[in-house]
Design a protein around this motif. Structure first.
Motif, PDB file in Angstrom:
ATOM      1  N   VAL A 257      55.243 -49.999  -3.955  1.00 31.84           N
ATOM      2  CA  VAL A 257      54.127 -48.876  -3.912  1.00 31.84           C
ATOM      3  C   VAL A 257      53.074 -49.315  -5.033  1.00 31.84           C
ATOM      4  O   VAL A 257      52.114 -49.212  -4.491  1.00 31.84           O
ATOM      5  N   GLN A 258      53.448 -49.651  -6.013  1.00 38.94           N
ATOM      6  CA  GLN A 258      52.334 -50.148  -6.854  1.00 38.94           C
ATOM      7  C   GLN A 258      51.873 -51.581  -6.645  1.00 38.94           C
ATOM      8  O   GLN A 258      50.655 -51.474  -6.674  1.00 38.94           O
ATOM      9  N   GLY A 259      52.535 -52.438  -6.038  1.00 37.14           N
ATOM     10  CA  GLY A 259      52.047 -53.821  -5.601  1.00 37.14           C
ATOM     11  C   GLY A 259      51.131 -53.530  -4.317  1.00 37.14           C
ATOM     12  O   GLY A 259      49.925 -54.080  -4.366  1.00 37.14           O
ATOM     13  N   PHE A 260      51.319 -52.746  -3.463  1.00 35.89           N
ATOM     14  CA  PHE A 260      50.600 -52.250  -2.381  1.00 35.89           C
ATOM     15  C   PHE A 260      49.279 -51.602  -2.836  1.00 35.89           C
ATOM     16  O   PHE A 260      48.174 -52.404  -2.416  1.00 35.89           O
ATOM     17  N   TRP A 261      49.262 -50.730  -3.829  1.00 40.15           N
ATOM     18  CA  TRP A 261      47.933 -50.184  -4.018  1.00 40.15           C
ATOM     19  C   TRP A 261      47.162 -51.035  -4.916  1.00 40.15           C
ATOM     20  O   TRP A 261      45.718 -50.984  -5.060  1.00 40.15           O
ATOM     21  N   ARG A 262      47.799 -51.810  -5.666  1.00 41.89           N
ATOM     22  CA  ARG A 262      47.062 -52.621  -6.864  1.00 41.89           C
ATOM     23  C   ARG A 262      46.666 -53.764  -5.943  1.00 41.89           C
ATOM     24  O   ARG A 262      45.343 -54.163  -6.243  1.00 41.89           O
ATOM     25  N   PHE A 263      47.100 -54.243  -4.752  1.00 43.16           N
ATOM     26  CA  PHE A 263      46.530 -55.230  -3.839  1.00 43.16           C
ATOM     27  C   PHE A 263      45.284 -54.736  -3.223  1.00 43.16           C
ATOM     28  O   PHE A 263      44.064 -55.296  -3.303  1.00 43.16           O
ATOM     29  N   ALA A 264      45.483 -53.354  -2.705  1.00 44.90           N
ATOM     30  CA  ALA A 264      44.479 -52.626  -1.987  1.00 44.90           C
ATOM     31  C   ALA A 264      43.366 -52.404  -3.059  1.00 44.90           C
ATOM     32  O   ALA A 264      42.097 -52.670  -2.772  1.00 44.90           O
ATOM     33  N   ALA A 265      43.340 -52.151  -4.373  1.00 41.07           N
ATOM     34  CA  ALA A 265      42.346 -51.831  -5.479  1.00 41.07           C
ATOM     35  C   ALA A 265      41.612 -52.857  -5.694  1.00 41.07           C
ATOM     36  O   ALA A 265      40.423 -52.873  -6.245  1.00 41.07           O
ATOM     37  N   ALA A 266      42.208 -54.207  -5.500  1.00 42.82           N
ATOM     38  CA  ALA A 266      41.195 -55.257  -5.771  1.00 42.82           C
ATOM     39  C   ALA A 266      40.254 -55.633  -4.770  1.00 42.82           C
ATOM     40  O   ALA A 266      39.528 -56.629  -4.955  1.00 42.82           O
ATOM     41  N   HIS A 267      40.092 -54.784  -3.656  1.00 41.45           N
ATOM     42  CA  HIS A 267      39.191 -54.982  -2.745  1.00 41.45           C
ATOM     43  C   HIS A 267      38.001 -53.700  -2.769  1.00 41.45           C
ATOM     44  O   HIS A 267      38.746 -52.715  -3.420  1.00 41.45           O
ATOM     45  N   SER A 268      37.186 -53.800  -2.146  1.00 43.63           N
ATOM     46  CA  SER A 268      36.130 -52.831  -2.526  1.00 43.63           C
ATOM     47  C   SER A 268      36.348 -51.552  -2.041  1.00 43.63           C
ATOM     48  O   SER A 268      36.444 -50.496  -2.667  1.00 43.63           O
ATOM     49  N   ASP A 269      37.002 -51.514  -0.794  1.00 47.72           N
ATOM     50  CA  ASP A 269      37.351 -50.296  -0.362  1.00 47.72           C
ATOM     51  C   ASP A 269      38.766 -50.260  -0.169  1.00 47.72           C
ATOM     52  O   ASP A 269      39.437 -50.293   0.874  1.00 47.72           O
ATOM     53  N   ALA A 270      39.728 -49.690  -1.233  1.00 48.13           N
ATOM     54  CA  ALA A 270      41.025 -49.766  -1.256  1.00 48.13           C
ATOM     55  C   ALA A 270      41.551 -49.059  -0.279  1.00 48.13           C
ATOM     56  O   ALA A 270      42.570 -49.459   0.681  1.00 48.13           O
ATOM     57  N   VAL A 271      41.259 -47.824  -0.131  1.00 48.42           N
ATOM     58  CA  VAL A 271      41.874 -46.722   1.105  1.00 48.42           C
ATOM     59  C   VAL A 271      41.499 -47.444   2.120  1.00 48.42           C
ATOM     60  O   VAL A 271      42.417 -47.207   3.061  1.00 48.42           O
ATOM     61  N   GLY A 272      40.388 -47.818   2.592  1.00 48.49           N
ATOM     62  CA  GLY A 272      39.857 -48.309   4.140  1.00 48.49           C
ATOM     63  C   GLY A 272      40.865 -49.700   4.199  1.00 48.49           C
ATOM     64  O   GLY A 272      40.934 -49.755   5.302  1.00 48.49           O
ATOM     65  N   LEU A 273      41.207 -50.450   3.335  1.00 51.86           N
ATOM     66  CA  LEU A 273      41.700 -51.626   3.517  1.00 51.86           C
ATOM     67  C   LEU A 273      43.388 -51.073   3.724  1.00 51.86           C
ATOM     68  O   LEU A 273      44.076 -51.535   5.034  1.00 51.86           O
ATOM     69  N   ALA A 274      43.820 -50.366   3.160  1.00 46.29           N
ATOM     70  CA  ALA A 274      45.433 -49.715   3.245  1.00 46.29           C
ATOM     71  C   ALA A 274      45.345 -49.007   4.674  1.00 46.29           C
ATOM     72  O   ALA A 274      46.413 -49.365   5.573  1.00 46.29           O
ATOM     73  N   GLU A 275      44.200 -48.386   5.268  1.00 45.63           N
ATOM     74  CA  GLU A 275      44.253 -47.783   6.483  1.00 45.63           C
ATOM     75  C   GLU A 275      44.056 -48.735   7.307  1.00 45.63           C
ATOM     76  O   GLU A 275      44.733 -48.535   8.504  1.00 45.63           O
TER      77      GLU A 275
END
Ligand code: HEM
Length: 488
Positions: A257-275
């Protein structure tokens, strides 16, 4: 809830219900220590059936058996040989199968917590209302139970309130089943995507999407104890050990879970990328609006239409929902003959699920109605909201993930096809260089083809690691009593 299956008293309740109100659950992995004692216990085990679902059910117990378990209970080899080849081989039984499922590298069975080197004999699933699990466990652990079984694994679950550990709403899209047998599969109506499937895609002993009864264990009527079982629909001289049963696929999937959200957070729109990786909003809302035409098997409830009443027809290039998003791979929502497939031969090839080479898009996204599964998983571990998971100063989490469980009548055509051709494969819907963004092991597959991309991104880390798994048979109640009585 009124049961929908015809022979509800013979069907284990998990077929009809995910027991969403029974928020406490655990999965016990058992080894048969004494076959005679184990059979005695199984002969009267208080299995919850679909018929029980019309009343308040505060606790539930479901029993499933692996091929090793059927053997350990003493089921004659002649009868065992009637089960499907992949069930007999087991999830981790053959290197070829492991490769196809993506169970290599960090996912290799040798490193699993369970199921890798030896398969549990029995899966005992216990479910209870809040506060009720301890008492259910205690009432299950009788002397008779202990005489028959050793518990070799005890998998706890966590109630994450309808979300999976990454934080997305889960359990939204499920196929519905035509238990009444009103629909005729394979007509022009199937040119459009439908969500209503023949009962035989889920339950053994009933016609499937090919209009045929899926292969299943049948016995000679003269076999001792066979009178307990119903006659086979197509051959009254044989008895049906499969009827009202199904195959249960279990995979313990640890989520970083941490790896997933840290990876997403390195991009401008973290939630958008995850979605876009999932293919739905965190809330579960789809990335596409409902289709203009109704979808058979979705609705009439407006919430169901809002959440599941869409296809990808209006988004052929994946602008709104990427072609490689998890939900789009897991169910591409195609009808029988997706765009460009013409002529009876090409159509026939599509319909059996194997398209040929040529147009790079003409790959394995064949009609989805042959490749659906009913998901019944449960989460385990700890919940951590995305913003906290993304923070770099939070302590490492204990192992957290999904006890992925699905039911299907044909493991190879349903679960294994989805896992292999749609999720693990770099060749999907014209894509290359990527596999499922959530589940990919990031190993090259097939040979030499990179799988760590997602759209314009590359170098995706692995977010999910397989930690255990096995194939089980979830028998009908008569079949369970037959197995308990006829073995030995
Ligand atoms: C840790 C692993 C996994 C996670 C976090 C995950 C997450 C999700 C989420 C958030 C959804 C959307 C909500 C829903 O429709 O329920 C979904 C849908 C789905 N997933 Fe997974 N999933 C995982 C593993 C798998 C596996 C192993 C398979 C099959 C082999 C699978 C098959 C599906 C299917 C069939 C759908 C419904 C797609 C549709 O009909 O639109 N998932 N998953």
């Amino acid at each position: 809830m009124t049961p929908r299956t015809h022979e509800a008293q013979d069907v284990q309740a998990l077929v009809e219900s995910g027991f969403s109100k029974l928020t406490e659950a655990c999965f016990l992995l058992l080894r048969v220590r004494d076959a005679a004692a184990a059979r005695v216990w199984l002969g009267t085990a208080p299995v919850t059936t679909a018929a029980d679902l019309h009343r308040h059910v505060p606790v539930a117990m479901q029993v499933a058996l692996s091929a090793a378990g059927l053997r350990a209970l003493g089921l004659p080899e002649l009868i065992l040989a009637e089960f499907s080849a992949e069930f007999l081989a087991g999830m981790a039984g053959e290197a070829q199968r492991s490769r196809r499922l993506g169970d290599v590298g960090a996912n290799a069975p040798e490193a699993w917590h369970w199921g890798g080197r030896s398969t549990p004999d029995v899966l005992l699933a216990l479910y209870a209302e809040p506060g009720g699990l301890a008492a259910l466990r205690a009432s299950t652990a009788t002397q008779a139970f202990a005489a028959g079984f050793t518990t070799i694994g005890d998998l706890p679950t966590s109630d994450m309130q309808g979300r999976e550990p990454f934080g997305f709403a889960d359990g939204i899209s499920q196929p519905s089943f035509d238990f009444a047998g009103r629909r005729t599969p394979g007509t022009d109506a199937d040119l459009a995507y439908g969500n209503l499937l023949a009962a035989g895609e889920l339950l053994l002993g009933y016609p499937n999407e090919y209009g045929r009864i899926t292969d299943r264990p049948l016995l000679d009527a003269g076999c001792p104890g066979a009178a307990l079982l119903p006659p086979a629909a197509e051959d009254a001289g044989r008895r049906d050990l499969g009827r009202n049963g199904t195959y249960l696929v279990f995979r313990q999937l640890a989520q970083d879970v941490q790896g997933f959200w840290r990876f997403a957070a390195a991009h401008s729109d973290a939630v958008g990328l995850a979605e876009t990786m999932v293919g739905r909003r965190l809330s579960g809302a789809p990335l596409l609006p409902p289709s203009a035409a109704p979808i058979r098997g979705v609705g009439p409830d407006p919430d169901d239409i809002g959440l599941n009443g869409f296809t990808y027809a209006a988004d052929p290039d994946g602008r709104r929902c990427p072609l490689g998003a998890h939900v789009r791979r897991a169910n591409p929502r195609t009808g029988d003959m997706p765009g460009g497939v013409q002529g009876p031969l090409a159509q026939a090839i599509r319909m059996i699920g194997f398209a040929g080479a040529g147009d790079p898009r003409d790959d394995l996204i064949a009609s989805s109605r042959f490749h659906r599964i009913l998901r019944r998983g449960r989460e385990y571990g700890r919940t951590l909201p995305p913003d906290q998971a993304a923070a770099t100063d939070t302590a490492p989490m204990p192992e957290t993930g999904l006890h992925f469980i699905c039911l299907n009548a044909n493991i190879q055509r349903q679960f294994e096809f989805i896992q292999n051709a749609w999720l693990a494969n770099a060749k999907f819907d014209g894509l290359s260089g990527e596999a499922d963004p959530l589940l990919g092991n990031r190993e090259p597959f097939p040979a030499g083809q990179a799988t760590d991309g997602f759209g314009r991104l590359c170098g995706l880390p692995r977010f999910v690691t397989v930690k255990g798994g096995a194939y089980f048979f979830l028998p009908g109640v008569r079949a369970l009593r037959f197995i308990a009585g006829a073995s030995g």
